[in-house]
Design a protein around this motif. Sequence first.
Motif, mmCIF file in Angstrom:
data_model
loop_
_atom_site.group_PDB
_atom_site.id
_atom_site.type_symbol
_atom_site.label_atom_id
_atom_site.label_comp_id
_atom_site.label_asym_id
_atom_site.label_seq_id
_atom_site.Cartn_x
_atom_site.Cartn_y
_atom_site.Cartn_z
ATOM 1 N N PHE A 89 0.834 -1.203 0.000
ATOM 2 C CA PHE A 89 0.000 0.000 0.000
ATOM 3 C C PHE A 89 0.871 1.257 0.000
ATOM 4 O O PHE A 89 0.588 2.217 -0.708
ATOM 5 N N LEU A 90 1.935 1.235 0.797
ATOM 6 C CA LEU A 90 2.846 2.368 0.857
ATOM 7 C C LEU A 90 3.477 2.623 -0.509
ATOM 8 O O LEU A 90 3.494 3.756 -0.987
ATOM 9 N N ALA A 91 3.970 1.574 -1.139
ATOM 10 C CA ALA A 91 4.594 1.710 -2.454
ATOM 11 C C ALA A 91 3.593 2.239 -3.485
ATOM 12 O O ALA A 91 3.922 3.122 -4.279
ATOM 13 N N ARG A 92 2.376 1.739 -3.447
ATOM 14 C CA ARG A 92 1.337 2.209 -4.377
ATOM 15 C C ARG A 92 1.067 3.691 -4.179
ATOM 16 O O ARG A 92 1.016 4.462 -5.149
ATOM 17 N N ASP A 93 0.931 4.104 -2.925
ATOM 18 C CA ASP A 93 0.622 5.501 -2.648
ATOM 19 C C ASP A 93 1.771 6.432 -3.032
ATOM 20 O O ASP A 93 1.543 7.512 -3.580
ATOM 21 N N TRP A 114 1.614 12.224 -9.657
ATOM 22 C CA TRP A 114 0.931 13.516 -9.603
ATOM 23 C C TRP A 114 1.947 14.648 -9.633
ATOM 24 O O TRP A 114 1.795 15.609 -10.387
ATOM 25 N N SER A 115 3.008 14.543 -8.834
ATOM 26 C CA SER A 115 3.971 15.629 -8.773
ATOM 27 C C SER A 115 4.761 15.743 -10.071
ATOM 28 O O SER A 115 5.167 16.840 -10.455
ATOM 29 N N THR A 116 4.979 14.643 -10.765
ATOM 30 C CA THR A 116 5.650 14.693 -12.060
ATOM 31 C C THR A 116 4.817 15.477 -13.055
ATOM 32 O O THR A 116 5.338 16.288 -13.827
ATOM 33 N N ALA A 117 3.525 15.255 -13.027
ATOM 34 C CA ALA A 117 2.633 15.939 -13.958
ATOM 35 C C ALA A 117 2.471 17.419 -13.631
ATOM 36 O O ALA A 117 2.241 18.228 -14.519
ATOM 37 N N ARG A 118 2.621 17.794 -12.355
ATOM 38 C CA ARG A 118 2.317 19.166 -11.946
ATOM 39 C C ARG A 118 3.472 19.910 -11.280
ATOM 40 O O ARG A 118 3.404 21.111 -11.093
ATOM 41 N N GLY A 119 4.499 19.182 -10.896
ATOM 42 C CA GLY A 119 5.562 19.796 -10.109
ATOM 43 C C GLY A 119 6.791 20.147 -10.919
ATOM 44 O O GLY A 119 6.807 20.043 -12.146
ATOM 45 N N PRO A 120 7.836 20.528 -10.214
ATOM 46 C CA PRO A 120 9.087 20.893 -10.883
ATOM 47 C C PRO A 120 9.777 19.658 -11.470
ATOM 48 O O PRO A 120 9.513 18.535 -11.052
ATOM 49 N N GLY A 154 9.443 13.491 -9.764
ATOM 50 C CA GLY A 154 8.762 12.210 -9.906
ATOM 51 C C GLY A 154 9.615 10.999 -9.629
ATOM 52 O O GLY A 154 9.400 9.952 -10.194
ATOM 53 N N THR A 155 10.594 11.123 -8.749
ATOM 54 C CA THR A 155 11.462 10.005 -8.430
ATOM 55 C C THR A 155 10.889 9.235 -7.252
ATOM 56 O O THR A 155 10.824 9.750 -6.138
ATOM 57 N N VAL A 156 10.481 7.995 -7.501
ATOM 58 C CA VAL A 156 9.788 7.190 -6.494
ATOM 59 C C VAL A 156 10.730 6.621 -5.438
ATOM 60 O O VAL A 156 10.479 6.727 -4.236
ATOM 61 N N GLU A 157 11.813 6.002 -5.847
ATOM 62 C CA GLU A 157 12.631 5.207 -4.938
ATOM 63 C C GLU A 157 13.216 5.965 -3.747
ATOM 64 O O GLU A 157 13.187 5.444 -2.635
ATOM 65 N N PRO A 158 13.752 7.184 -3.915
ATOM 66 C CA PRO A 158 14.290 7.855 -2.715
ATOM 67 C C PRO A 158 13.225 8.099 -1.638
ATOM 68 O O PRO A 158 13.459 7.828 -0.466
ATOM 69 N N LEU A 159 12.065 8.566 -2.042
ATOM 70 C CA LEU A 159 10.991 8.817 -1.077
ATOM 71 C C LEU A 159 10.498 7.518 -0.463
ATOM 72 O O LEU A 159 10.338 7.413 0.755
ATOM 73 N N LEU A 160 10.283 6.513 -1.285
ATOM 74 C CA LEU A 160 9.803 5.229 -0.777
ATOM 75 C C LEU A 160 10.817 4.617 0.184
ATOM 76 O O LEU A 160 10.456 4.094 1.239
ATOM 77 N N GLY A 161 12.095 4.704 -0.141
ATOM 78 C CA GLY A 161 13.136 4.184 0.746
ATOM 79 C C GLY A 161 13.149 4.891 2.091
ATOM 80 O O GLY A 161 13.266 4.244 3.135
#
Length: 51
Positions: A13-17, A24-30, A34-41
């Motif tokens: 669930f955490l990984a999905r979220d 979302w941030s890739t589409a709207r952010g700087p 949109g890098t998943v792994e650092p945040l998920l880690g």
Amino acid sequence: MADVVGDPQGPEFLARDVRRITEWSTARGPPGSGTVEPLLGDLRSEAGIGL
């Protein structure tokens, strides 16, 4: 809200979220937001779960 530690599917669930948030941030952010792994880690580490 899911218990990412106590629920057997919590890490999934955490990984999905995190993926959805970064999509979302890739589409709207700087650029580069949109890098998943650092945040998920970081979140897995804070929760004391590893995959």
